[in-house]
Design an enzyme around this catalytic site. Structure first.
Site, PDB file in Angstrom:
ATOM      1  CB  CYS A  42      41.718  56.976  -4.510  1.00 35.01           C
ATOM      2  SG  CYS A  42      41.818  56.571  -2.753  1.00 35.01           S
ATOM      3  CG  ASP A  44      44.791  52.514  -2.528  1.00 34.10           C
ATOM      4  OD1 ASP A  44      45.822  51.942  -2.930  1.00 34.10           O
ATOM      5  OD2 ASP A  44      43.958  51.969  -1.787  1.00 34.10           O
ATOM      6  NE  ARG A  46      45.448  49.052  -2.822  1.00 32.93           N
ATOM      7  CZ  ARG A  46      44.392  48.506  -2.225  1.00 32.93           C
ATOM      8  NH1 ARG A  46      44.302  47.194  -2.126  1.00 32.93           N
ATOM      9  NH2 ARG A  46      43.427  49.280  -1.749  1.00 32.93           N
ATOM     10  CG  HIS A  98      40.707  52.457  -5.898  1.00 32.39           C
ATOM     11  ND1 HIS A  98      41.058  51.475  -4.995  1.00 32.39           N
ATOM     12  CD2 HIS A  98      40.770  53.627  -5.213  1.00 32.39           C
ATOM     13  CE1 HIS A  98      41.338  52.031  -3.833  1.00 32.39           C
ATOM     14  NE2 HIS A  98      41.164  53.344  -3.928  1.00 32.39           N
ATOM     15  CB  CYS A 101      37.983  52.870  -2.463  1.00 37.20           C
ATOM     16  SG  CYS A 101      38.506  54.514  -1.902  1.00 37.20           S
TER      17      CYS A 101
HETATM   18 ZN    ZN Z   1      40.748  54.672  -2.410  1.00 33.10          ZN
END
Ligand code: ZN
Length: 213
Positions: A42, A44, A46, A98, A101
């Site tokens: 992803c 993202d 993190r 994750h 999400c």
């Molecule tokens: Zn995500």
């Protein structure tokens, strides 16, 4: 400008730290890399592929998009996959979702988000395919976690259906597909599916996820 300046400062510190440990660190990595893994994760911030796997530059070829999707019509992911498998000869392709999400969570909502709604449509298909199982989970947080798992398994299945993977398997090449979920809360990786290396195993995975085809 302060934010970008901080990145340059960090970069200088990182170079100093790496070369202190190994003076040849960057010179060794200036030659073409031979990564063993393609990581599809992803976007993202993190979920950094290198950090969470404890790997260094050159070890993992990375593709990231919102909610770690593998669209069989997405030229970007297909090009990355082909390059990784046919040119770099990676032996492992990882789909890593994750928990927490926002992309998967957004797909569950009804509020229009604009262009990204087209992208999230794929996750809505995953919800539709697994509606019965998902609706049986009373706790919304648990339901979202399960959807995140199912989304990963669906993308692993989609990977198995790509011409690149099919061709590799038909030619007898060892190419393993894996489905993982990164747990933001404790930093640990959870394995959902490891070592999918044939069309039969991909079908079995899809059935095990409750997705009758
Ligand atoms: Zn995500």
């Amino acid at each position: 400008m302060e934010h970008i300046k901080r990145l340059f400062q960090n970069n200088r510190r990182w170079v100093a730290a790496m070369t202190q440990t190994d003076p040849e660190f960057f010179r060794k990595r200036a030659v073409p890399a031979e990564p063993h893994f393609l990581f599809i994760g992803c976007s993202d911030s993190r979920v950094p592929a290198d950090s969470l796997t404890g790997t260094t530059p050159g070890e993992i070829f990375v593709h990231r998009n919102i909610a770690n999707q593998v669209f069989t019509a997405d030229l970007n992911v297909l090009s990355v996959l082909q390059f990784a498998v046919e040119v770099l000869h990676v032996g492992n392709v990882i789909v890593c979702g994750h928990y927490g999400c926002a992309g998967v969570q957004a797909a569950c909502g009804t509020a229009p988000l604009g262009l990204v709604d087209n992208w999230l449509g794929n996750i809505r298909n995953v919800m539709r395919l697994h509606r019965q199982e998902l609706e049986a989970i009373a706790d919304p947080a648990d339901r979202l976690r399960r959807l995140i798992d199912l989304n990963v398994l669906e993308q692993v299945y989609n990977l198995s259906q790509t011409p690149v993977v099919q061709k590799a398997w038909q030619s007898g090449a060892t190419l393993l597909l894996h489905g993982l979920v990164y747990q933001l809360e404790d930093g640990l990786l959870k394995d959902l599916a490891l070592g999918i290396d044939s069309p039969e195993k991909a079908e079995a995975l899809a059935h095990a996820a409750g997705h009758a085809r």
